[in-house]
Scaffold this motif. Structure first.
Motif, PDB file in Angstrom:
ATOM      1  N   ALA A  20     -27.037  72.712  80.194  1.00 39.04           N
ATOM      2  CA  ALA A  20     -26.831  73.581  81.359  1.00 39.04           C
ATOM      3  C   ALA A  20     -25.649  73.094  82.195  1.00 39.04           C
ATOM      4  N   THR A  21     -25.504  71.776  82.323  1.00 37.56           N
ATOM      5  CA  THR A  21     -24.386  71.221  83.093  1.00 37.56           C
ATOM      6  C   THR A  21     -23.054  71.526  82.422  1.00 37.56           C
ATOM      7  N   ILE A  22     -23.002  71.333  81.100  1.00 37.83           N
ATOM      8  CA  ILE A  22     -21.775  71.629  80.360  1.00 37.83           C
ATOM      9  C   ILE A  22     -21.433  73.115  80.447  1.00 37.83           C
ATOM     10  N   SER A  23     -22.448  73.968  80.345  1.00 43.02           N
ATOM     11  CA  SER A  23     -22.222  75.407  80.451  1.00 43.02           C
ATOM     12  C   SER A  23     -21.698  75.781  81.837  1.00 43.02           C
ATOM     13  N   PHE A  24     -22.262  75.144  82.873  1.00 41.71           N
ATOM     14  CA  PHE A  24     -21.817  75.430  84.237  1.00 41.71           C
ATOM     15  C   PHE A  24     -20.365  75.006  84.439  1.00 41.71           C
ATOM     16  N   ILE A  25     -20.011  73.819  83.955  1.00 46.38           N
ATOM     17  CA  ILE A  25     -18.639  73.336  84.113  1.00 46.38           C
ATOM     18  C   ILE A  25     -17.663  74.224  83.340  1.00 46.38           C
ATOM     19  N   GLY A  29     -14.638  76.363  84.958  1.00 45.28           N
ATOM     20  CA  GLY A  29     -13.262  76.296  84.485  1.00 45.28           C
ATOM     21  C   GLY A  29     -12.715  77.658  84.100  1.00 45.28           C
ATOM     22  N   ALA A  30     -13.547  78.491  83.483  1.00 48.74           N
ATOM     23  CA  ALA A  30     -13.113  79.835  83.109  1.00 48.74           C
ATOM     24  C   ALA A  30     -12.779  80.675  84.345  1.00 48.74           C
ATOM     25  N   VAL A  31     -13.601  80.552  85.384  1.00 48.80           N
ATOM     26  CA  VAL A  31     -13.339  81.288  86.627  1.00 48.80           C
ATOM     27  C   VAL A  31     -12.040  80.816  87.267  1.00 48.80           C
ATOM     28  N   LEU A  32     -11.802  79.502  87.260  1.00 42.66           N
ATOM     29  CA  LEU A  32     -10.563  78.967  87.836  1.00 42.66           C
ATOM     30  C   LEU A  32      -9.340  79.474  87.076  1.00 42.66           C
ATOM     31  N   LEU A  33      -9.401  79.481  85.752  1.00 35.49           N
ATOM     32  CA  LEU A  33      -8.292  80.012  84.959  1.00 35.49           C
ATOM     33  C   LEU A  33      -8.098  81.504  85.216  1.00 35.49           C
ATOM     34  N   PHE A  34      -9.199  82.222  85.404  1.00 38.93           N
ATOM     35  CA  PHE A  34      -9.142  83.647  85.725  1.00 38.93           C
ATOM     36  C   PHE A  34      -8.420  83.859  87.056  1.00 38.93           C
ATOM     37  N   LEU A  35      -8.736  83.017  88.046  1.00 40.66           N
ATOM     38  CA  LEU A  35      -8.078  83.092  89.349  1.00 40.66           C
ATOM     39  C   LEU A  35      -6.585  82.799  89.216  1.00 40.66           C
ATOM     40  N   LEU A  36      -6.231  81.758  88.487  1.00 39.61           N
ATOM     41  CA  LEU A  36      -4.824  81.399  88.329  1.00 39.61           C
ATOM     42  C   LEU A  36      -4.047  82.507  87.627  1.00 39.61           C
ATOM     43  N   ASP A  37      -4.679  83.159  86.649  1.00 40.30           N
ATOM     44  CA  ASP A  37      -4.018  84.268  85.956  1.00 40.30           C
ATOM     45  C   ASP A  37      -3.806  85.450  86.898  1.00 40.30           C
TER      46      ASP A  37
END
Length: 270
Positions: A20-25, A29-37
């Motif tokens: 669950a921790t790995i999935s959350f991280i 990270g995916a959300v952060l990359l989405f924001l940067l894009d």
């Protein structure tokens, strides 16, 4: 075999926690990359101005009524509760400062973000989710139209513009609501009410509230768009059910993150 089974039963909770921790991280990270894009497309998207204006109308203008309604009653409740609390200490003259500071520092940005999430954030997630499951986003890519620049970036820019304005409106109407309760209904001197606001509210309070509004704008717009954009990758439902789940997740996650970041920002601003 018994040793192996007992060992597995002992480590299973830790394995689930780790997964669950790995999935959350990974999701973070995916959300952060989405924001940067989305930020990257601010500089390369075409005809961005007209799209931003449309989203300002949708997110901002259509939210005015609900923001005004919630703001007036929030201010009236604060005025009522604050008066009967302060009168016990003979400090009812401080009601104006209590109402204004509570709204400007905390309730204004938070309640504005939550109301806009319920009205506009859910619509963003649902609209983009429907476009995803009906292959409209794939059609944009085929026509060489960047989906991020067409769908996400205008909503992000519009949210950054609109959220501080709606927060300011909420605060102003909330202070008027406190005036109606404290001065008109309960008889506090109107001059004292506004004098306490003027003497107690500083620019640091106002700027802190606007900083929260900007952070909440990023959270709500990005989380809502992210949930809709990746509706097709959900494991808890496909098609219309996936859109429904994405919309629910967008609202819940946005509200939770707004409250978490409110605490974090408050701890830094105080």
């Amino acid at each position: 075999m018994k040793t192996s089974a007992s060992h597995y039963s002992f480590t299973a909770p830790f394995q689930k926690l780790g997964a669950a921790t790995i999935s959350f991280i990974a999701e973070l990270g995916a959300v952060l990359l989405f924001l940067l894009d989305a930020v990257r497309h601010i500089f390369i998207a075409s005809r961005l101005f007209s799209k931003v204006v449309q989203q300002i109308y949708f997110i901002g203008s259509k939210s005015l009524f609900v923001i005004a309604l919630i703001g007036i009653f929030t201010g009236m409740v604060l005025g009522l509760q604050g008066y009967y609390t302060l009168v016990k200490f003979g400090s009812e003259g401080l009601l104006g400062a209590a109402v204004a500071l509570t709204l400007i520092r905390e309730l204004g940005p938070v309640l504005t973000a939550i109301m806009v999430t319920g009205r506009a954030g859910s619509a963003m997630a649902a609209e983009i989710g429907v476009m995803r499951i009906s292959d409209q986003i794939d059609a944009l890519e085929v026509m060489d139209v960047p989906p991020m620049g067409y769908l996400v970036t205008p909503r992000l820019i519009a949210s950054l513009i609109v959220f501080p304005m709606l927060t300011a409106l909420f605060n102003t109407i909330g202070i008027i609501g406190g005036y109606l309760t404290g001065v008109v209904l309960l008889g506090i001197n109107s001059g004292v009410y506004f004098y306490r606001i003027e003497s107690s509210v500083g620019w640091s309070d106002v700027s802190g509230g606007f900083l929260k509004a900007i952070v909440f704008a990023v959270i709500v717009s990005i989380i809502s768009c992210y949930q809709g954009y990746f509706t097709h990758m959900r494991k808890d439902g496909m098609g219309p059910e996936g859109v429904s789940n994405s919309t629910t997740s967008a609202v819940v996650m946005s509200c939770v993150l707004v409250l978490i970041f409110d605490y974090v920002l408050t701890s830094f601003l105080l």
